[in-house]
Design an enzyme around this catalytic site. Structure first.
Site, PDB file in Angstrom:
ATOM      1  N   ASP A  64       0.811  -1.217   0.000  1.00 51.61           N
ATOM      2  CA  ASP A  64       0.000   0.000   0.000  1.00 51.61           C
ATOM      3  C   ASP A  64       0.842   1.262   0.000  1.00 51.61           C
ATOM      4  O   ASP A  64       2.048   1.206   0.183  1.00 51.61           O
ATOM      5  CB  ASP A  64      -0.807   0.041   1.305  1.00 51.61           C
ATOM      6  N   LYS A 124      -2.647   4.337  -3.516  1.00 48.99           N
ATOM      7  CA  LYS A 124      -2.999   5.544  -4.262  1.00 48.99           C
ATOM      8  C   LYS A 124      -1.736   6.380  -4.433  1.00 48.99           C
ATOM      9  O   LYS A 124      -1.027   6.623  -3.470  1.00 48.99           O
ATOM     10  CB  LYS A 124      -4.009   6.335  -3.444  1.00 48.99           C
ATOM     11  N   MET A 175      -8.557   9.024   9.656  1.00 53.17           N
ATOM     12  CA  MET A 175      -9.145   9.577   8.418  1.00 53.17           C
ATOM     13  C   MET A 175     -10.133  10.708   8.723  1.00 53.17           C
ATOM     14  O   MET A 175     -11.188  10.792   8.079  1.00 53.17           O
ATOM     15  CB  MET A 175      -9.882   8.458   7.630  1.00 53.17           C
TER      16      MET A 175
HETATM   17  N1  SAH Z   1      -4.557   0.138   9.104  1.00 46.85           N
HETATM   18  C1  SAH Z   1      -4.086   1.465   9.426  1.00 46.85           C
HETATM   19  C2  SAH Z   1      -5.138   2.536   9.148  1.00 46.85           C
HETATM   20  C3  SAH Z   1      -5.429   2.742   7.680  1.00 46.85           C
HETATM   21  S1  SAH Z   1      -6.627   3.978   7.400  1.00 46.85           S
HETATM   22  C4  SAH Z   1      -3.626   1.489  10.881  1.00 46.85           C
HETATM   23  O1  SAH Z   1      -3.860   0.542  11.624  1.00 46.85           O
HETATM   24  O2  SAH Z   1      -2.997   2.489  11.277  1.00 46.85           O
HETATM   25  C5  SAH Z   1      -5.604   5.355   6.975  1.00 46.85           C
HETATM   26  C6  SAH Z   1      -5.568   6.344   8.113  1.00 46.85           C
HETATM   27  O3  SAH Z   1      -4.697   5.891   9.133  1.00 46.85           O
HETATM   28  C7  SAH Z   1      -5.017   7.729   7.740  1.00 46.85           C
HETATM   29  O4  SAH Z   1      -6.001   8.539   7.151  1.00 46.85           O
HETATM   30  C8  SAH Z   1      -4.616   8.247   9.088  1.00 46.85           C
HETATM   31  O5  SAH Z   1      -5.730   8.680   9.848  1.00 46.85           O
HETATM   32  C9  SAH Z   1      -4.073   6.986   9.749  1.00 46.85           C
HETATM   33  N2  SAH Z   1      -2.611   6.845   9.582  1.00 46.85           N
HETATM   34  C10 SAH Z   1      -1.952   5.893   8.918  1.00 46.85           C
HETATM   35  N3  SAH Z   1      -0.615   6.040   9.056  1.00 46.85           N
HETATM   36  C11 SAH Z   1      -0.436   7.123   9.850  1.00 46.85           C
HETATM   37  C12 SAH Z   1       0.690   7.788  10.397  1.00 46.85           C
HETATM   38  N4  SAH Z   1       1.936   7.365  10.168  1.00 46.85           N
HETATM   39  N5  SAH Z   1       0.481   8.867  11.188  1.00 46.85           N
HETATM   40  C13 SAH Z   1      -0.761   9.297  11.472  1.00 46.85           C
HETATM   41  N6  SAH Z   1      -1.871   8.704  10.984  1.00 46.85           N
HETATM   42  C14 SAH Z   1      -1.709   7.636  10.189  1.00 46.85           C
END
Ligand code: SAH
Length: 261
Positions: free
Chosen positions: A41, A63, A176
């Site tokens: 991803d 994306k 998100m």
């Molecule tokens: N599976 C992932 C979440 C995916 S949804 C998890 O467990 O973290 C995508 C959202 O995750 C983003 O919009 C943001 O809100 C959050 N996110 C993912 N990576 C991040 C990071 N390094 N710092 C802050 N938010 C993050």
């Protein structure tokens, strides 16, 4: 003529954690180093691609600027195909595969197609945002629990009752949520949260360019705009966010940060 593969394939749905490769589990590291196919991803740390075998097939399905991500059905079809070919597949996702990662959907398709799978948990970004900003998610006397919620209600085909969440008094971690921050703030205020409720926004948690904003619910949306914060970010709402004033450690103690070179 195509012969069936001698060994059945397997798909590992693997959490890559929030960005710092040091936060990968040992199991994830071992699987990445040995897989035939890596399907990954956008939010994973790209340095992990260098940990694969030279002959590993690496397929990007996230994306990219200007391009849409591959539709979920196509990703699932790809995983099934590779599994049925007898491949050892790692499906690498940011954070944890079962926290807003669509890992459940992929696992259901694999099960329906008779392809073996395993789930390897990862450090979800809310946990990284908490640790790397110094805001414990629970704390005696301040919060007895935590809610993980998606701010992207359309994508999750669900409506969040923000006012009800506010009424629980628990820490709220919003994934998100940046695009709908005003709507979220209004709902939480409507539910009875005080405008002075501490909030943190942690962008790129546990990554080299992590930024943290400390604010209050009443000023959150304006502060985010004024300071140019955007996605990916976790919004932490609750009294625990104020502990970051005392417990933030990034910048003071570079030993904990990912080192370059
Ligand atoms: N599976 C992932 C979440 C995916 S949804 C998890 O467990 O973290 C995508 C959202 O995750 C983003 O919009 C943001 O809100 C959050 N996110 C993912 N990576 C991040 C990071 N390094 N710092 C802050 N938010 C993050």
């Amino acid at each position: 003529m195509n012969f069936p593969p001698s060994m059945p394939g397997i798909v590992y749905l693997v959490g890559a954690g929030p960005g710092d490769p040091d936060l990968l589990t040992l199991k994830a590291a071992r699987l990445i180093a040995s897989c035939d196919v890596l399907v990954y991803d956008a939010l994973i740390n790209l340095s992990l691609l260098d940990c694969t075998r030279p002959d590993c097939e690496k397929i990007f399905v996230g994306k990219r600027a200007g391009c849409h991500e591959k539709p979920q059905a196509e990703i699932e079809k790809l995983l099934v195909e590779k599994g049925l070919e007898g491949k050892n597949v790692v499906r690498l996702k940011g954070g944890d595969p079962f926290v807003f990662g669509r890992g459940g959907e992929e696992a259901l398709t694999l099960r329906a197609s008779g392809v073996a799978f395993e789930i390897v948990p990862g450090i979800s970004s809310a946990l990284a945002a908490s640790a790397y900003s110094g805001a414990p998610l629970t704390h005696r006397g301040l919060s007895t629990g935590v809610i993980f919620v998606s701010g992207h209600e359309e994508r999750d085909r669900a409506t969040v009752d923000w006012a009800k969440l506010a009424a629980t008094g628990l820490t709220v971690c919003i994934y998100m949520g940046m695009a709908r921050i005003r709507h979220i703030r209004d709902g939480l205020l409507e539910g009875g949260l005080d405008p002075t409720t501490p909030c943190s926004v942690v962008q790129w948690a546990a990554c080299a360019d992590q930024r943290t904003l400390r604010s209050t619910l009443g000023h959150l949306a304006e502060d985010v705009v004024a300071q140019g914060f955007g996605s990916p970010a976790i919004i932490i709402v609750g009294k625990v966010a104020a502990l970051a004033d005392e417990l933030s450690w990034i910048g003071e103690q570079a030993r904990g940060l990912p080192q370059v070179g």
